[in-house]
Scaffold this active site. Structure first.
Site, PDB file in Angstrom:
ATOM      1  N   ASP A 117      -9.293  -0.223   1.743  1.00 26.00           N
ATOM      2  CA  ASP A 117      -9.210   0.441   0.445  1.00 26.00           C
ATOM      3  C   ASP A 117     -10.432   0.099  -0.393  1.00 26.00           C
ATOM      4  O   ASP A 117     -11.063   0.970  -0.978  1.00 26.00           O
ATOM      5  CB  ASP A 117      -7.954  -0.010  -0.321  1.00 26.00           C
ATOM      6  CG  ASP A 117      -6.712   0.746   0.135  1.00 26.00           C
ATOM      7  OD1 ASP A 117      -6.839   1.564   1.063  1.00 26.00           O
ATOM      8  OD2 ASP A 117      -5.631   0.513  -0.431  1.00 26.00           O
TER       9      ASP A 117
ATOM     10  N   ASP B 113       0.830  -1.189   0.000  1.00 20.56           N
ATOM     11  CA  ASP B 113       0.000   0.000   0.000  1.00 20.56           C
ATOM     12  C   ASP B 113       0.874   1.252   0.000  1.00 20.56           C
ATOM     13  O   ASP B 113       1.661   1.465   0.925  1.00 20.56           O
ATOM     14  CB  ASP B 113      -0.873  -0.053   1.248  1.00 20.56           C
ATOM     15  CG  ASP B 113      -1.894   1.069   1.258  1.00 20.56           C
ATOM     16  OD1 ASP B 113      -2.499   1.305   0.209  1.00 20.56           O
ATOM     17  OD2 ASP B 113      -2.059   1.702   2.305  1.00 20.56           O
TER      18      ASP B 113
ATOM     19  N   THR C 177      -3.074   5.719  -4.425  1.00 21.47           N
ATOM     20  CA  THR C 177      -1.972   6.493  -3.840  1.00 21.47           C
ATOM     21  C   THR C 177      -0.674   6.264  -4.602  1.00 21.47           C
ATOM     22  O   THR C 177       0.063   7.210  -4.864  1.00 21.47           O
ATOM     23  CB  THR C 177      -1.748   6.115  -2.364  1.00 21.47           C
ATOM     24  OG1 THR C 177      -1.617   4.701  -2.263  1.00 21.47           O
ATOM     25  CG2 THR C 177      -2.918   6.555  -1.520  1.00 21.47           C
ATOM     26  N   THR C 178      -0.411   5.020  -4.961  1.00 20.83           N
ATOM     27  CA  THR C 178       0.834   4.737  -5.673  1.00 20.83           C
ATOM     28  C   THR C 178       0.822   5.435  -7.024  1.00 20.83           C
ATOM     29  O   THR C 178       1.817   6.051  -7.427  1.00 20.83           O
ATOM     30  CB  THR C 178       1.003   3.223  -5.871  1.00 20.83           C
ATOM     31  OG1 THR C 178       0.735   2.570  -4.637  1.00 20.83           O
ATOM     32  CG2 THR C 178       2.393   2.887  -6.322  1.00 20.83           C
TER      33      THR C 178
HETATM   34  P1  ADP Z   1      -2.685   2.401  -6.350  1.00 19.22           P
HETATM   35  O1  ADP Z   1      -2.103   2.668  -5.006  1.00 19.22           O
HETATM   36  O2  ADP Z   1      -2.358   3.496  -7.301  1.00 19.22           O
HETATM   37  O3  ADP Z   1      -4.123   2.051  -6.307  1.00 19.22           O
HETATM   38  P2  ADP Z   1      -2.261  -0.344  -7.107  1.00 19.22           P
HETATM   39  O4  ADP Z   1      -1.073  -1.153  -6.757  1.00 19.22           O
HETATM   40  O5  ADP Z   1      -3.541  -0.641  -6.430  1.00 19.22           O
HETATM   41  O6  ADP Z   1      -1.859   1.155  -6.895  1.00 19.22           O
HETATM   42  O7  ADP Z   1      -2.448  -0.470  -8.686  1.00 19.22           O
HETATM   43  C1  ADP Z   1      -3.494   0.165  -9.356  1.00 19.22           C
HETATM   44  C2  ADP Z   1      -3.348  -0.051 -10.838  1.00 19.22           C
HETATM   45  O8  ADP Z   1      -3.426  -1.430 -11.162  1.00 19.22           O
HETATM   46  C3  ADP Z   1      -4.483   0.621 -11.589  1.00 19.22           C
HETATM   47  O9  ADP Z   1      -3.949   1.285 -12.693  1.00 19.22           O
HETATM   48  C4  ADP Z   1      -5.369  -0.538 -11.997  1.00 19.22           C
HETATM   49  O10 ADP Z   1      -6.114  -0.281 -13.169  1.00 19.22           O
HETATM   50  C5  ADP Z   1      -4.349  -1.619 -12.212  1.00 19.22           C
HETATM   51  N1  ADP Z   1      -4.958  -2.963 -12.141  1.00 19.22           N
HETATM   52  C6  ADP Z   1      -5.623  -3.508 -11.110  1.00 19.22           C
HETATM   53  N2  ADP Z   1      -6.054  -4.760 -11.396  1.00 19.22           N
HETATM   54  C7  ADP Z   1      -5.634  -5.020 -12.660  1.00 19.22           C
HETATM   55  C8  ADP Z   1      -5.736  -6.140 -13.535  1.00 19.22           C
HETATM   56  N3  ADP Z   1      -6.376  -7.252 -13.173  1.00 19.22           N
HETATM   57  N4  ADP Z   1      -5.164  -6.049 -14.755  1.00 19.22           N
HETATM   58  C9  ADP Z   1      -4.510  -4.934 -15.103  1.00 19.22           C
HETATM   59  N5  ADP Z   1      -4.364  -3.846 -14.340  1.00 19.22           N
HETATM   60  C10 ADP Z   1      -4.916  -3.871 -13.131  1.00 19.22           C
END
Ligand code: ADP
Ligand code: MG
Length: 553
Positions: free
Chosen positions: A391, A65, A98-99
């Site tokens: 989240d 996270d 956030t990331t």
């Molecule tokens: P954040 O803190 O920004 O939410 P995450 O590690 O949760 O970071 O990553 C979010 C990103 O991962 C988003 O761009 C989302 O669309 C992408 N994402 C999540 N699940 C999938 C998936 N199954 N396939 C492709 N991209 C995904």
């Protein structure tokens, strides 16, 4: 040693103070901010890695996270802290993304640095970034699809997308279902037709020792407590319940008063008096008509005995957060002075005891309030699970109240980049270059998603751009197959509000850093954390010893 000569400007800064100006200041700041962004990049997306954080006490947190990582990193560089604030704002406003927000802020600064090196004035860059950020958010609204609170399927996809790659991943289908039902359980329709999600009516209760898949959604509250006395009744179909924040104990003042006891008679008298006081307190409860008391404070042994004899269930040292939640679930006041209690202070509800788990299930008469009982095998597992679930709860809540979703997997970023490049043509002057730089920066997201999945990010970006040029707005990355696909069909959807917020805060943070051309520090200006490639802290010697090594041996 300031050898001030006549006519020279007076030095108004302390001897230890440091000053960095113009380009050096910008480079210094940009590299500090970028270092932060680099630190979280590898966690982005479903294939992102986790980080293990060890604090000064040796406590370990394992997480993926963004905001947790940055908060635990103990960053003490002022510029880097501004980037951490981006993550915190994002977390508060949207609960997710956030990331992405931090990574995009870092990329904006990297691309800004290139523009500054081409002698483009920082003001043109910040103006261009601002225009691009506004335009991108307008486009988000155009691209977004509507979703209503009954659309369980889409909401589950939103929850699953936010959980992918987190601790909650393994059981994500079951957990996404719980999260969506939990949110639906605390959503009400306002008069104007909008939907209001009251998260105060939703509580997460974590327990270890079982697998996450056994987690459950319960209506009402779960209280992880035992009765104070084993002879008390534990189950009620319809109980009068008292929520109390006042001890059922002998009053302090009486305990503290020095009593000199000279005879056994006197001792007996003293004890009788205490007993009587406790008896009176219990009588107040009996007279109010209460069957059950959840007390936030202590309950004296003698009072426990009296309560049991009266057939009243009593729980002591109820957690403050539990009592507050019971207040919502039962629609009852919390009584703070036992002397004032009346039947009007009681609420009606049912109580059920789970002896094996040592829990009480409490439900209000007109049930509102739900509890998500979250299981994990160990503390570390359940902690990361809870972060992931929190989240997902925020994301689904935002989606329900905002009512809009976007294609994920980098699709939205590539689409926005395409639209921003079109828009750039209408922007005159050097700002145009900044708008284009903004578009490039958004494409960092699909690039990093690919990189973290061990895929060829350059090839994939070319494919993605081609798909979007051909009108396929939902074309995003399947990080598991390495293919470009329709992400909405694949169920990878995000909430629009979080994306707008991420774009806005990344742009603001970058602009904040770019506007600084002068750093005046009262003390030692050393960078914390490592610098990446090129830049490094300019004027290497800045971290000099500010004198005063104390002359003692
Ligand atoms: P954040 O803190 O920004 O939410 P995450 O590690 O949760 O970071 O990553 C979010 C990103 O991962 C988003 O761009 C989302 O669309 C992408 N994402 C999540 N699940 C999938 C998936 N199954 N396939 C492709 N991209 C995904
Ligand atoms: Mg996320």
């Amino acid at each position: 040693m300031s050898q001030r000569m006549q006519g020279q400007p007076m030095i108004i800064m302390g001897e230890d103070a440091q000053r960095v100006k113009d380009r050096d200041a910008q480079e210094y700041n940009i590299s500090a901010a970028r270092a932060v962004a680099e630190a979280v990049r590898s966690t982005l997306g479903p294939k992102g890695m986790d980080k293990m954080l060890v604090d000064s006490m040796g406590d370990v947190t394992i997480t993926n996270d963004g905001v947790t990582i940055l908060q635990e990193m103990d960053i003490d560089n002022p510029t880097a802290e501004m980037i951490v604030e981006v993550a915190e704002t994002q977390e508060d406003e949207a609960g997710d993304g956030t990331t992405s927000a931090v990574a995009v802020a870092g990329e904006l600064l990297k691309n800004a640095q290139d523009l500054l090196e081409q002698d483009i004035h920082p003001t043109a860059v910040t103006k261009g970034f601002h225009l691009a950020s506004e335009h991108a958010r307008e486009q988000v609204d155009e691209i977004a699809a509507d979703v209503d609170p009954e659309d369980t399927e889409t909401l589950k996809n939103v929850a699953e997308t936010s959980m992918t790659g987190k601790g909650a991943e393994l059981e994500k289908e079951a957990l996404a279902d719980l999260v969506v039902r939990a949110i639906q359980g605390v959503t009400v329709e306002a008069e104007d037709g909008s939907h209001v999600v009251d998260l105060q009516n939703l509580k997460i209760e974590t327990r270890t020792g079982r697998s996450a898949g056994e987690s459950a959604l319960l209506s009402g509250a779960v209280i992880d407590k035992n009765p104070v006395h084993e002879d008390m009744p534990t189950d009620f179909e319809e109980a009068n319940i008292l929520l109390l924040n006042d001890p059922i104990e002998v009053e302090e003042a009486d305990v503290d008063t020095a009593v000199s006891i000279e005879s056994p008679d006197q001792l007996q008298q003293f004890l009788d008096k205490e007993e009587q006081q406790l008896r009176e307190k219990v009588d107040l409860i009996v007279e109010s008509g209460a069957d059950v008391v959840f007390c936030q404070k202590g309950i004296d042994d003698m009072a426990q005995h009296y309560l049991a004899k009266e057939g009243i269930l009593a729980v002591r040292r109820t957690k403050k957060s539990d009592l507050k939640f019971l207040k919502n679930v039962l629609d009852a006041p919390i009584v703070t002075d036992l002397d004032s209690v009346t039947s009007a202070d009681l609420a009606t509800g049912s109580i059920e005891r789970d002896e094996a788990e040592e829990l009480f299930y409490v439900e209000g008469e007109d049930a509102h309030g739900v509890t998500l009982l979250l299981y994990g095998s160990t503390d570390h597992v359940v902690d990361e699970l809870e972060r992931g679930i929190n989240d997902a709860i925020d994301v689904v809540a935002t989606t329900v109240s905002d009512g809009r979703t976007l294609p994920g997997g980098g699709a939205i970023e590539v689409e926005l980049a395409r639209r921003l490049r079109d828009y750039a043509d209408s922007v005159s002057g050097r700002e145009q270059l900044a708008v284009e730089a903004f578009a490039d920066s958004l494409e960092l997201i699909p690039r990093v998603l690919a990189e973290n999945a061990g895929l060829d990010s350059i090839d994939l970006l070319v494919d993605l751009r081609a798909a979007h040029d051909a009108g396929d707005t939902n074309a995003g990355l399947n990080v598991f197959t390495g293919e470009v696909e329709d992400t909405v069909e694949a169920g990878v959807v995000e909430t629009a509000h979080a994306k707008e917020q991420a774009i806005a805060s990344a742009a603001e943070a970058a602009n904040l850093v770019l506007k600084i051309d002068d750093i005046i520090a009262a003390g030692d200006l050393s960078t914390s954390g490592d610098d990446d490639e090129e830049a490094g802290a300019p004027g290497g010697g800045m971290g000099g010893m500010g004198g005063g090594m104390g002359g003692m041996m």
